[in-house]
Write a protein that holds these residues in place. Structure first.
Motif, short mmCIF file in Angstrom:
data_model
loop_
_atom_site.label_atom_id
_atom_site.label_comp_id
_atom_site.label_asym_id
_atom_site.label_seq_id
_atom_site.Cartn_x
_atom_site.Cartn_y
_atom_site.Cartn_z
N SER A 69 0.86 -1.19 0.00
CA SER A 69 0.00 0.00 0.00
C SER A 69 0.89 1.24 0.00
N GLY A 70 0.28 2.40 -0.04
CA GLY A 70 1.03 3.65 -0.10
C GLY A 70 1.96 3.84 1.08
N THR A 71 1.55 3.35 2.24
CA THR A 71 2.38 3.48 3.44
C THR A 71 3.76 2.86 3.21
N TRP A 74 5.89 5.28 1.33
CA TRP A 74 6.38 6.33 2.24
C TRP A 74 7.66 5.86 2.92
N PHE A 96 -2.56 12.85 6.82
CA PHE A 96 -1.56 12.02 6.13
C PHE A 96 -0.15 12.56 6.34
N VAL A 145 2.98 16.54 1.36
CA VAL A 145 1.87 15.80 0.76
C VAL A 145 1.24 16.70 -0.30
N ASN A 147 -1.52 16.30 -2.35
CA ASN A 147 -2.97 16.46 -2.13
C ASN A 147 -3.29 15.84 -0.78
N THR A 149 -5.34 14.29 1.60
CA THR A 149 -6.62 13.60 1.42
C THR A 149 -7.55 13.76 2.62
N ASP A 176 4.43 13.21 -1.55
CA ASP A 176 3.40 12.16 -1.55
C ASP A 176 2.31 12.56 -2.55
N ILE A 178 -0.10 10.25 -3.45
CA ILE A 178 -0.96 9.05 -3.42
C ILE A 178 -2.37 9.37 -3.90
N SER A 179 -2.91 10.55 -3.55
CA SER A 179 -4.26 10.88 -4.01
C SER A 179 -4.27 11.98 -5.06
N GLN A 201 -4.53 2.81 -5.70
CA GLN A 201 -5.98 2.68 -5.50
C GLN A 201 -6.74 3.99 -5.55
N LYS A 202 -6.09 5.05 -6.06
CA LYS A 202 -6.81 6.33 -6.10
C LYS A 202 -6.94 6.77 -7.56
#
Ligand SMILES: *Cc1c(COP(=O)(O)O)cnc(C)c1O
Length: 395
Positions: A69-71, A74, A96, A145, A147, A149, A176, A178-179, A201-202
């Motif tokens: 996952s995104g974590t 990171w 986040f 970050v 965006n 989230t 980041d 991710i979104s 997943q975004k």
């Protein structure tokens, strides 16, 4: 499965800011036998996605793909370029950013926050001022970050790069996305980012389970000097395999089939059109929220997120109770408030594989649920969104 009474007809409205609905075309692309990840067929797939992701990040440098996952991505970003005790500067855009900062602390880094109220993006001037103070160059990386989230605020990455250059500070810039990747304009090379973190997943419209690091030459040089322990995340272990289309351990093969399809779909639509579509649905959503008389959490219009809108409820009302009414009544999942804004906001995701009628359906679900949950509001938010979208569709 449960009794017939439990069946819900039609598609569930997954209107959270990730995971996002997976298009049928991507589901079909993943519906394949899992193949030998050391064989020639895999090699073609591996080369296709490793090369293809460079276009999505807008970089000529390597992109690393993790089955995580995104974590995980990171952690990979921090673990590959830093050494225990290194100082990193982060900006408190929201939940986040806070999680990433806490992770840095747990990994043995000195994580420093520029505090903020969770209602704007990161401030380039504050970053520049802090870097100017750091005459000894103790800060090794600035982490932002793109965006946020949890709040629906975007940070100005190109301006942050300029601020770092103006301060003549050598810290790496890590972002980041991710979104934001494949939803909001993003340029890894042009904006001088050293490590970009993202996830599947975004905006990429895939199920959860893949994440990414896009690199720069400076990041690769820092990796050579890094003393953080790592194996699963190590770029140096990945890159020689990646050069041949392979991975050092078992990759998420079926997700990679989906990724190849997602990259094709994004190019068929055109990245610029993808970004414009997100802008338009975000604007329609904000107009609906404003017409309802509710407050948008992000208080700086220049920072409004194209991916999601966080809506603040009047004091004394619980946003999670409202979300429950929406789910039970209309089979729509809205994003929960996270961290400091738990119970205070709900979030409408408008990223990924979304069209005008999907967003209008989602807004109709919100407007009806506002009524059922007795949240004080004005009617006509959906009408306002329809007026905006039909005007723009005709143009
Ligand atoms: C979703 C998200 C994450 C967390 O990613 P996971 O895939 O849940 O590990 C991190 N940062 C941002 C900005 C996100 O939107």
């Amino acid at each position: 499965m449960a009794s017939n009474a439990a069946r819900k007809a039609g598609r569930h409205f997954l209107q959270i800011p990730g995971p996002t609905p997976v298009p049928d075309r991507i589901l079909r692309a993943m519906d394949m036998p899992t193949i030998d990840h050391r064989g020639p067929d895999f090699q073609k797939l591996g080369k296709r996605v490793l090369e293809g992701m460079k276009g999505i990040f807008r970089t000529a440098s390597p992109v690393i793909i993790y089955p995580a996952s995104g974590t995980g991505a990171w952690e990979a970003a921090l673990a590959n370029v830093l050494s225990p005790g290194d100082r990193v500067l982060m900006f408190e855009t929201g939940h986040f950013a806070t999680l990433w900062k806490n992770m840095a602390g747990k990994l043995g880094l000195e994580a420093e926050f520029i505090a903020s109220d969770w209602r704007t993006g990161a401030d380039p001037q504050a970053i520049e001022a802090r870097l100017r103070e750091d005459k000894a160059h103790a800060i090794k990386a600035v982490c932002v970050v793109h965006n946020e989230t949890s709040t629906g605020c975007v940070s100005p990455i190109a301006a942050i790069r300029k601020a770092m250059d103006a301060a003549k500070h050598p810290a790496l810039l890590m972002v980041d996305t991710i979104s934001s990747l494949a939803s909001i304009d993003y340029r890894h090379d042009e904006w001088g980012v050293d490590v970009t973190v993202s996830g599947s997943q975004k905006g990429l419209m895939l199920p959860p389970g893949l994440s990414f690091n896009a690199l720069s030459d400076k990041a690769l040089a820092a990796a050579k000097a890094s003393k953080m322990p790592k194996l699963f995340w190590s770029w140096e272990d990945q890159l020689p395999h990646n050069a041949r289309g392979f991975f050092p351990y078992t990759p998420g093969t079926n997700l990679l089939y989906g990724l190849a399809e997602a990259i094709d779909m994004l190019h068929e639509e055109g990245l610029e059109n993808v970004f414009a579509r997100h802008d338009r649905h975000a604007e329609a959503t904000r107009r609906a929220v404003t017409a309802w008389g509710l407050e948008i959490l992000c208080r700086n219009p220049a920072d409004y997120s194209p991916s999601l809108t966080a809506v603040l409820l009047p004091e004394g009302l619980n946003a999670d109770d409202f979300r429950e009414v929406a789910l039970n009544s209309f089979d729509i999942s809205l994003g929960t408030g996270l961290g400091k804004v738990t119970g205070r906001v709900f979030r409408i995701g408008h990223l990924g594989d979304t069209n005008d009628l999907t967003i209008l359906g989602a807004l109709a679900g919100v407007e009806m649920a506002l009524g059922l949950a007795r949240i004080p509001h004005n009617k006509g938010g959906v009408q306002t969104a329809m007026d905006f979208l039909s005007r723009r569709a005709a143009a």
